[in-house]
Design an enzyme around this catalytic site. Structure first.
Site, PDB file in Angstrom:
ATOM      1  N   ASN A   9       0.865  -1.180   0.000  1.00 46.35           N
ATOM      2  CA  ASN A   9       0.000   0.000   0.000  1.00 46.35           C
ATOM      3  C   ASN A   9       0.902   1.230   0.000  1.00 46.35           C
ATOM      4  OD1 ASN A   9      -1.826   2.028   0.508  1.00 46.35           O
ATOM      5  ND2 ASN A   9      -2.344   1.358   2.592  1.00 46.35           N
ATOM      6  N   LYS A  11       0.063   4.248  -0.310  1.00 45.56           N
ATOM      7  CA  LYS A  11      -0.592   5.434   0.272  1.00 45.56           C
ATOM      8  C   LYS A  11      -0.347   6.655  -0.629  1.00 45.56           C
ATOM      9  CE  LYS A  11      -0.156   3.246   4.720  1.00 45.56           C
ATOM     10  NZ  LYS A  11      -0.165   3.362   6.159  1.00 45.56           N
ATOM     11  N   HIS A  91      -9.717   1.620   4.671  1.00 42.17           N
ATOM     12  CA  HIS A  91      -8.457   1.766   5.410  1.00 42.17           C
ATOM     13  C   HIS A  91      -8.666   2.760   6.551  1.00 42.17           C
ATOM     14  CE1 HIS A  91      -4.332   2.743   6.428  1.00 42.17           C
ATOM     15  NE2 HIS A  91      -3.973   1.637   5.796  1.00 42.17           N
ATOM     16  N   GLU A  93      -6.939   5.084   7.624  1.00 42.43           N
ATOM     17  CA  GLU A  93      -6.607   6.477   7.278  1.00 42.43           C
ATOM     18  C   GLU A  93      -7.769   7.136   6.518  1.00 42.43           C
ATOM     19  OE1 GLU A  93      -2.836   5.612   5.470  1.00 42.43           O
ATOM     20  OE2 GLU A  93      -2.018   5.121   7.449  1.00 42.43           O
ATOM     21  N   GLU A 161      -5.889  -4.651  10.542  1.00 39.67           N
ATOM     22  CA  GLU A 161      -4.841  -3.658  10.768  1.00 39.67           C
ATOM     23  C   GLU A 161      -5.128  -2.902  12.065  1.00 39.67           C
ATOM     24  OE1 GLU A 161      -2.723  -2.565   6.856  1.00 39.67           O
ATOM     25  OE2 GLU A 161      -4.379  -1.185   7.143  1.00 39.67           O
ATOM     26  N   GLY A 167       2.350   2.187  10.817  1.00 44.06           N
ATOM     27  CA  GLY A 167       3.379   3.216  10.692  1.00 44.06           C
ATOM     28  C   GLY A 167       4.096   3.557  11.980  1.00 44.06           C
ATOM     29  N   SER A 207       2.998  -2.189  10.369  1.00 44.18           N
ATOM     30  CA  SER A 207       4.439  -2.308  10.651  1.00 44.18           C
ATOM     31  C   SER A 207       5.013  -3.681  10.312  1.00 44.18           C
ATOM     32  CB  SER A 207       4.741  -1.944  12.107  1.00 44.18           C
ATOM     33  OG  SER A 207       4.425  -0.584  12.341  1.00 44.18           O
TER      34      SER A 207
HETATM   35  P1  PGA Z   1       2.593   0.208   7.593  1.00 49.79           P
HETATM   36  O1  PGA Z   1       1.146   0.467   6.940  1.00 49.79           O
HETATM   37  O2  PGA Z   1       3.069  -1.126   7.051  1.00 49.79           O
HETATM   38  O3  PGA Z   1       3.427   1.364   7.139  1.00 49.79           O
HETATM   39  O4  PGA Z   1       2.397   0.151   9.061  1.00 49.79           O
HETATM   40  C1  PGA Z   1       0.241  -0.573   6.732  1.00 49.79           C
HETATM   41  C2  PGA Z   1      -1.048  -0.035   6.172  1.00 49.79           C
HETATM   42  O5  PGA Z   1      -1.483   1.044   6.599  1.00 49.79           O
HETATM   43  O6  PGA Z   1      -1.660  -0.660   5.296  1.00 49.79           O
END
Ligand code: PGA
Length: 245
Positions: A9, A11, A91, A93, A161, A167, A207
């Site tokens: 992803n 983003k 997601h 976010e 998640e 992150g 992560s």
């Molecule tokens: P990350 O993000 O691996 O940077 O923690 C995962 C995601 O938000 O899909």
């Protein structure tokens, strides 16, 4: 048998120059025993489609209507038209930045299916919710309300998640991941029947990196990963692909 899967992803990262990472990822995907998906910004999908031979392509959201007066939004049909086969929906976010609710996510899933896209639906708890010991209740509600009844199995991927793991470099313990993934599996089997519920891939995200992937992907009912930061560079993403598949 479920085929494991790893989805990157990107983003809101990635310019055309960053597609130079794709050739090596594509080679790794050719040799892997898992499906590899790259969910890039919508601006890169058509360019990625020209470069990716062994990678499936995904978008990161779509509107909950098929078309219309929604300035700046992207429809499922547009994603499909430019070369996507998958779309990430719900997601955290998006849920936070754009106030997306389970009900509109369910509509997005339906419109994604209408245009032949497979939906990767994200669910997960906040740290407060985990500390309050309501994680499974939160996950159960998200599952029930953001997934339509008309699942075929193939058209749906769930990504667990935990929001506090995204992150941050933090990951849940293997017991915590196991508890949630087993709960999701049982919920899917209960709602859609054993066979269909068993066939749906459940990814872990938050992560994930080259160091923790082996331990996480060995947990029963973890069928792969949704990877943010570590998917941006081939040198970080390829070890994850190789470990999962
Ligand atoms: P990350 O993000 O691996 O940077 O923690 C995962 C995601 O938000 O899909």
């Amino acid at each position: 048998m479920r085929k494991p899967m790893v989805a990157g992803n990107w983003k809101m990262n990635g310019l055309r120059a960053n597609l130079s990472e794709v050739a090596a990822i594509d080679q790794a995907a050719a040799k892997a025993n898992c499906d590899v998906i790259l969910c890039v910004p919508a601006t890169l999908i058509s360019q990625l489609a020209l470069k990716a031979k062994n990678i499936f392509i995904g978008g990161q959201t779509c509107h909950n209507e098929a078309s219309g007066a929604h300035t700046g939004d992207i429809s499922a049909e547009m994603l499909q038209d430019t070369g996507a086969q998958y779309v990430i929906l719900g997601h955290s976010e998006r849920r936070i930045d754009h106030a997306e609710k389970d009900e509109s996510i369910q509509q997005k899933v339906l419109v994604a299916w209408q245009f032949g896209l497979k939906a990767i639906v994200c669910i997960g708890e906040t740290l407060d919710q985990r500390d309050s010991k309501i994680t499974l209740g939160v996950i159960g509600k998200q599952l029930l309300n953001s997934i339509p009844d008309s699942v075929s199995g193939e058209n749906l991927v769930i990504a667990y998640e935990p929001i506090w793991a995204i992150g941050t470099g933090l990951t849940p313990t293997t017991d915590q991941i196991s508890e949630v993934h087993n709960f999701i599996r049982v919920s899917l089997e209960h709602r859609f029947g054993d066979q269909l519920g068993h066939s749906i891939n459940i990814l872990y995200g938050g992560s994930m990196n080259g160091k923790n992937v082996v331990e996480i992907s060995a947990i029963p009912n973890v069928d792969g990963g949704l990877v943010g930061g570590a998917s941006l560079k081939a040198q970080n993403f390829i070890p994850i692909i190789e470990s999962i598949g």
